[in-house]
Design a protein around this motif. Sequence first.
Motif, PDB file in Angstrom:
ATOM      1  N   THR A  62      50.075  27.258 113.935  1.00 46.12           N
ATOM      2  CA  THR A  62      51.426  27.163 114.468  1.00 46.12           C
ATOM      3  C   THR A  62      52.292  26.350 113.503  1.00 46.12           C
ATOM      4  N   ASP A  63      53.438  26.906 113.164  1.00 47.79           N
ATOM      5  CA  ASP A  63      54.357  26.157 112.300  1.00 47.79           C
ATOM      6  C   ASP A  63      54.790  24.891 113.029  1.00 47.79           C
ATOM      7  N   TRP A  64      54.953  23.834 112.281  1.00 47.57           N
ATOM      8  CA  TRP A  64      55.138  22.522 112.909  1.00 47.57           C
ATOM      9  C   TRP A  64      56.426  22.411 113.717  1.00 47.57           C
ATOM     10  N   GLU A  65      57.414  23.237 113.380  1.00 45.21           N
ATOM     11  CA  GLU A  65      58.665  23.110 114.126  1.00 45.21           C
ATOM     12  C   GLU A  65      58.543  23.626 115.563  1.00 45.21           C
ATOM     13  N   TYR A  66      57.449  24.364 115.789  1.00 45.72           N
ATOM     14  CA  TYR A  66      57.251  24.874 117.149  1.00 45.72           C
ATOM     15  C   TYR A  66      56.300  24.000 117.953  1.00 45.72           C
ATOM     16  N   GLU A  67      55.782  22.987 117.333  1.00 50.68           N
ATOM     17  CA  GLU A  67      54.840  22.119 118.034  1.00 50.68           C
ATOM     18  C   GLU A  67      55.577  21.213 119.003  1.00 50.68           C
ATOM     19  N   ILE A  68      55.210  21.279 120.258  1.00 44.68           N
ATOM     20  CA  ILE A  68      55.824  20.390 121.242  1.00 44.68           C
ATOM     21  C   ILE A  68      55.007  19.109 121.326  1.00 44.68           C
ATOM     22  N   ALA A  69      53.712  19.245 121.202  1.00 45.39           N
ATOM     23  CA  ALA A  69      52.817  18.081 121.194  1.00 45.39           C
ATOM     24  C   ALA A  69      51.571  18.474 120.406  1.00 45.39           C
ATOM     25  N   THR A  70      50.783  17.473 120.064  1.00 48.25           N
ATOM     26  CA  THR A  70      49.548  17.756 119.339  1.00 48.25           C
ATOM     27  C   THR A  70      48.384  17.072 120.047  1.00 48.25           C
ATOM     28  N   MET A  71      47.349  17.859 120.277  1.00 48.71           N
ATOM     29  CA  MET A  71      46.154  17.303 120.904  1.00 48.71           C
ATOM     30  C   MET A  71      45.169  16.979 119.778  1.00 48.71           C
ATOM     31  N   LEU A  92      67.317  18.518 131.504  1.00 48.66           N
ATOM     32  CA  LEU A  92      68.325  18.421 130.455  1.00 48.66           C
ATOM     33  C   LEU A  92      69.587  17.717 130.959  1.00 48.66           C
ATOM     34  N   GLU A  93      69.922  18.012 132.198  1.00 48.07           N
ATOM     35  CA  GLU A  93      71.140  17.439 132.769  1.00 48.07           C
ATOM     36  C   GLU A  93      71.031  15.908 132.842  1.00 48.07           C
ATOM     37  N   ASP A  94      69.888  15.452 133.352  1.00 49.26           N
ATOM     38  CA  ASP A  94      69.673  14.001 133.438  1.00 49.26           C
ATOM     39  C   ASP A  94      69.686  13.376 132.050  1.00 49.26           C
ATOM     40  N   PHE A  95      69.105  14.106 131.134  1.00 49.71           N
ATOM     41  CA  PHE A  95      68.987  13.630 129.752  1.00 49.71           C
ATOM     42  C   PHE A  95      70.377  13.416 129.143  1.00 49.71           C
ATOM     43  N   ILE A  96      71.234  14.406 129.336  1.00 52.89           N
ATOM     44  CA  ILE A  96      72.593  14.315 128.782  1.00 52.89           C
ATOM     45  C   ILE A  96      73.371  13.215 129.501  1.00 52.89           C
ATOM     46  N   THR A  97      73.172  13.107 130.787  1.00 48.42           N
ATOM     47  CA  THR A  97      73.857  12.058 131.555  1.00 48.42           C
ATOM     48  C   THR A  97      73.452  10.685 131.036  1.00 48.42           C
ATOM     49  N   ALA A  98      72.127  10.532 130.773  1.00 50.21           N
ATOM     50  CA  ALA A  98      71.622   9.238 130.282  1.00 50.21           C
ATOM     51  C   ALA A  98      72.283   8.861 128.968  1.00 50.21           C
ATOM     52  N   ILE A  99      72.474   9.838 128.112  1.00 52.58           N
ATOM     53  CA  ILE A  99      73.113   9.557 126.816  1.00 52.58           C
ATOM     54  C   ILE A  99      74.584   9.223 127.011  1.00 52.58           C
ATOM     55  N   GLY A 100      75.210   9.996 127.870  1.00 52.79           N
ATOM     56  CA  GLY A 100      76.643   9.816 128.100  1.00 52.79           C
ATOM     57  C   GLY A 100      76.977   8.459 128.688  1.00 52.79           C
ATOM     58  N   GLU A 101      76.065   7.921 129.473  1.00 52.28           N
ATOM     59  CA  GLU A 101      76.333   6.644 130.141  1.00 52.28           C
ATOM     60  C   GLU A 101      76.159   5.435 129.221  1.00 52.28           C
ATOM     61  N   CYS A 102      75.540   5.636 128.110  1.00 52.27           N
ATOM     62  CA  CYS A 102      75.326   4.513 127.176  1.00 52.27           C
ATOM     63  C   CYS A 102      76.376   4.544 126.082  1.00 52.27           C
ATOM     64  N   THR A 156      64.545  19.274 120.404  1.00 50.29           N
ATOM     65  CA  THR A 156      64.170  20.533 119.753  1.00 50.29           C
ATOM     66  C   THR A 156      64.122  21.609 120.821  1.00 50.29           C
ATOM     67  N   ILE A 157      64.587  22.745 120.432  1.00 52.26           N
ATOM     68  CA  ILE A 157      64.646  23.863 121.389  1.00 52.26           C
ATOM     69  C   ILE A 157      64.001  25.075 120.722  1.00 52.26           C
ATOM     70  N   THR A 203      61.919  33.029 127.265  1.00 54.43           N
ATOM     71  CA  THR A 203      61.864  31.635 127.721  1.00 54.43           C
ATOM     72  C   THR A 203      62.433  30.702 126.651  1.00 54.43           C
ATOM     73  N   VAL A 204      62.812  29.519 127.103  1.00 54.39           N
ATOM     74  CA  VAL A 204      63.195  28.466 126.164  1.00 54.39           C
ATOM     75  C   VAL A 204      62.336  27.240 126.449  1.00 54.39           C
ATOM     76  N   ILE A 205      61.928  26.630 125.370  1.00 56.33           N
ATOM     77  CA  ILE A 205      61.104  25.423 125.492  1.00 56.33           C
ATOM     78  C   ILE A 205      61.926  24.286 124.911  1.00 56.33           C
ATOM     79  N   MET A 206      62.019  23.228 125.636  1.00 57.99           N
ATOM     80  CA  MET A 206      62.837  22.113 125.139  1.00 57.99           C
ATOM     81  C   MET A 206      62.077  20.802 125.261  1.00 57.99           C
ATOM     82  N   LYS A 207      62.302  19.990 124.271  1.00 60.96           N
ATOM     83  CA  LYS A 207      61.828  18.615 124.387  1.00 60.96           C
ATOM     84  C   LYS A 207      62.902  17.735 123.769  1.00 60.96           C
ATOM     85  N   GLY A 208      63.064  16.560 124.344  1.00 59.04           N
ATOM     86  CA  GLY A 208      64.078  15.677 123.811  1.00 59.04           C
ATOM     87  C   GLY A 208      63.779  14.238 124.149  1.00 59.04           C
ATOM     88  N   TYR A 209      64.319  13.371 123.365  1.00 60.80           N
ATOM     89  CA  TYR A 209      64.183  11.945 123.694  1.00 60.80           C
ATOM     90  C   TYR A 209      65.426  11.216 123.226  1.00 60.80           C
TER      91      TYR A 209
END
Lengths: 693, 304
Positions: free
Chosen positions: A529-538, A579-589, A597-598, A644-650
């Motif tokens: 798997t190309d690394w840009e598609y990796e969501i996590a690594t076991m 995603l909504e909570d995530f964006i709200t968290a950023i907006g509030e700071c 990554t999507i 489908t769409v896969i998203m991860k963010g921090y």
Amino acid sequence: MKNRVFSSGLFWEAFRQLKIVGILGCVIYVFLCIFVPTGINISESAYYVNVGRYASDALEFMPEEMLLAGIFISLIFVPVMMLVAFQFLNKRNSCDFYHAIPVKRLPMYMSILLAVLVWTLMMILIPAAVLGIMCGALPYVHVTARSLLLVGLNVLAAAVFVMGVFSIGIALSGTLFTNILVSLIIMLIPRLLFIAYMTIIGNVAVYYPVDGMLELFFSKTNVISRLIVFMTGYEGELGLTTVFFSAAEGIIYLVVGGVVFNHRKSETAQKPSLTNRVQIILRMIPAYLCGTVGAGFLLYYFNYRKYYVSVYYEKEYLFFGIVFMAVSILLYFIYELLTARKWRAVLKSFKQLPVLVVLVAATFFVLKFVTYRIEAYRIDTDEVKYIEIKEISYLSEDFEKEWDKLDRKIYDSEYIDKIADIYNKQADRTEDSYTTADETQCEISVKQGGAVYNRIVYIPDYLLSDIIDMIDEHNGWTAGMKLPEYSAGIYLDMNMGEAELSGSQTEQLYNCLKREIEENNNLMNVFMTDWEYEIATMYVNQRLDLRDSYYLTYGIPISYKTPETLGLLSDFAGGGENLEDFITAIGECDNANGEMTINVITKDEIEAFWVNIYSGDDVLGRYAELAEILDKYGQKGCAAGAGTVIMKGYVYLEDYDDYYLTGSDYFYEVYSLSDEGMELFKEICTEIGEYWD
Amino acid sequence: MISVEGLTKTFDGYKAIDNVSCKIPEGCIYGMVGSNGAGKSTFLRILTGIYKADAGSVSIDGKPVYENPDIKKNMAFVPDDLYFVNNSSMNRMKKFYAGVYENFDRKRFDFLCSAFKLDPSKSVSTFSKGMRRQAAIILAVSTRPKYLFLDETFDGLDPVMRSLVKSLVCKDVEERKTTVIMTSHSLRELEDTCDQLALLHKGGLIFESDIANLKTSLFKVQIAFVEAYDKSRFEGFDMLHFSKSGSVSNIITRGDRAEVEERLKGMRPAILDILPLSLEEVFTYEMEALGYVFDTGILEKEGE
């Protein structure tokens, strides 16, 4: 037999002379064996103190750390001991004294050498015992007998290697300065020459693979170069291969040293080298190395002129070539001046300068011929018996070992034709020599006629995928490559953010991944798997036997290729956020920064976007639109696949890169989207995101 | 017996020893003299198996020396440039010697240390030059060698110690039939000690002879005539040196003393005295005959 091959009297004398250095070495190494594990224990226990799973599992003591400490013995104390033990060779009166006593040269050499070896063994064994005791006493660090044995053997092998190098260096020269200089020449120059030759060939004949040879030469065949590679960040492996090759090389040097010592005249003391001829050779070697580098630059220059006339730095190559040639000549005279310390000797050395010039010129033409022959090769499909895919660039280092075990030969004429066509176009320079997004660099072996040709070829991903499937099928992957049962050595790296999973969640996730891979028979495919598609690594840590690596780590990507596992991960790590909570968290700071990554998977393709998001971003509203689309057209928690769409963010505070927000600081989600929703979603992603590629 | 045949040794094109042949009998004290750089030390180093000869051979008791521990174990060498292990005491050196010389006699070592009044527990580096030489000689003779090689034997020793060393060497020769080969610039010392003397010059062996023969075969003649004369009058004599002051000439000549005296008397001299030569004079005149002469008057020109 007394005094024929060994003189006990001389042994004890040498042993006594080495007492101070030997005891000092033992004390320093014992200190290291106390402080290194203690330091590791403190740092590791502090780091993992809040993670129950780690706290209960005492950390494996990494032998490399102790091997690094052991380098003191090999690189400092062994040379010092050799120089002390054989210092009598550098003074006329002491040299005469030793040669007057009733001991032949060979037993003299053997007895003194044995004294050095015994002190070296004590420097290894005493600290090893201390290390064992320390690790037994420390709660977060433990060391196995196997690790100790490996470290001990590696240090000993390195010591034997260094002893061998210095035995020749000391026997060939007659002053302390030249002892060290000649030893360094013997230790370094063959390696540096090898690097020079390989680098020149690899840079001129760009489709000729040299990395493997360089890696073999450095990581697998010598403990010291292996350590240098380790210190530069390359993890690699620590096994018996390095022990064997280092010790073998050292023993060969010791034998050569013995032969030279046996023929060494007492009157060599205080002279720069054994004979005038030896002196000529020694001053020629560093100068030749430098000249070879110069020849390499000139070769690049002519090569670039041939293929890339417009490249602006071609003149730099010419300049560097001339500089290195000049330095080579300078080095030739400097060596003579430093070792002989007579201007007359420097003037006399002019006589042999033409030999250096001829040697460097011959090297230039030999390298030119070799690279010409390599570049002239084309794959002739009529004569090819098979093509073997030896390496694929994006294979992880650990997994390469598994790949190497497979039968990777391609006999299918269709694939052979395709690969041959790609390579031949590359070699004709009708195609770019650098990989593009849709190509993967592979190392191939072509069995053509009676010979095997190793080359680099850039294979398009679609073709490579087919080839891998074929190899996969041919080898029966699942039969030979089942993942091991879950153990404490398995852990998950989320790649992004600080989602912590409990031990039972990690176990569930791993078992799901194992089952999913085995059911789909796609372990190889998952690995690739190309690394840009990796969501996590076991990560799976596996201990192998003594003959092989001491420690093996598989990194198994969790991505769209393992949809069930991805779904489970989303449940465990998503933390209920979206995603909504995530964006709200950023907006509030005021000073939050986020990354996302999507992966957008349609039935035709998969695209990866990377998004940087921060507080006060003008387009923050656009991210909110993404959330709205997901809400309107999507369904959360489905298995990854087409549509489908896969998203991860921090998100983290900008002022403190390592400080993550709590609550909505990360999210992992998988959504299925209708065609209409997918269209809109991709449109915004394209606008606000960046392609990984 | 030590047998040397056609020995040659070259260093960087310079012939330090040039085709030397000699035989040194057992139980003999063999002295070697020669100018600085004559090759004495090199010769000893070849005899002791330290250097390998480029040509020719050295055998002791019929066996080659180089790389032959069986011969070397019966040999001890005290070089001109002494070596002791760094910061070692004589006791430490005793351990070294005892480890490599199977005949090393610890009792003799202890006895000699007390006889020479040397503290064996003190570091040799604190010793004076003479004490270091004494220490080296003690260590060497404690190995009970059959062959003892001493280079610049008496260098740094005071007269009392010289005498002690001479006695020690002579005792070994007398009691154990030790063969001693020694070099020294002190011809006086060699004259007292040696049975045989060899003269080396520019790597070649000029002569070797019994001390007694040497002193009787070369003598000084003081002669004067009433009539005028010059050097040519003595043609036919084996002259090493001729000098004339007024009517009196000094001649150093070689040959049978009685025969020379008879011939000179036949020339009816006004004065004729035949005097014996000291070994130092023999050396000086032999060397002069070989062209090794320096005018001491040249020093008087210094500062002019």
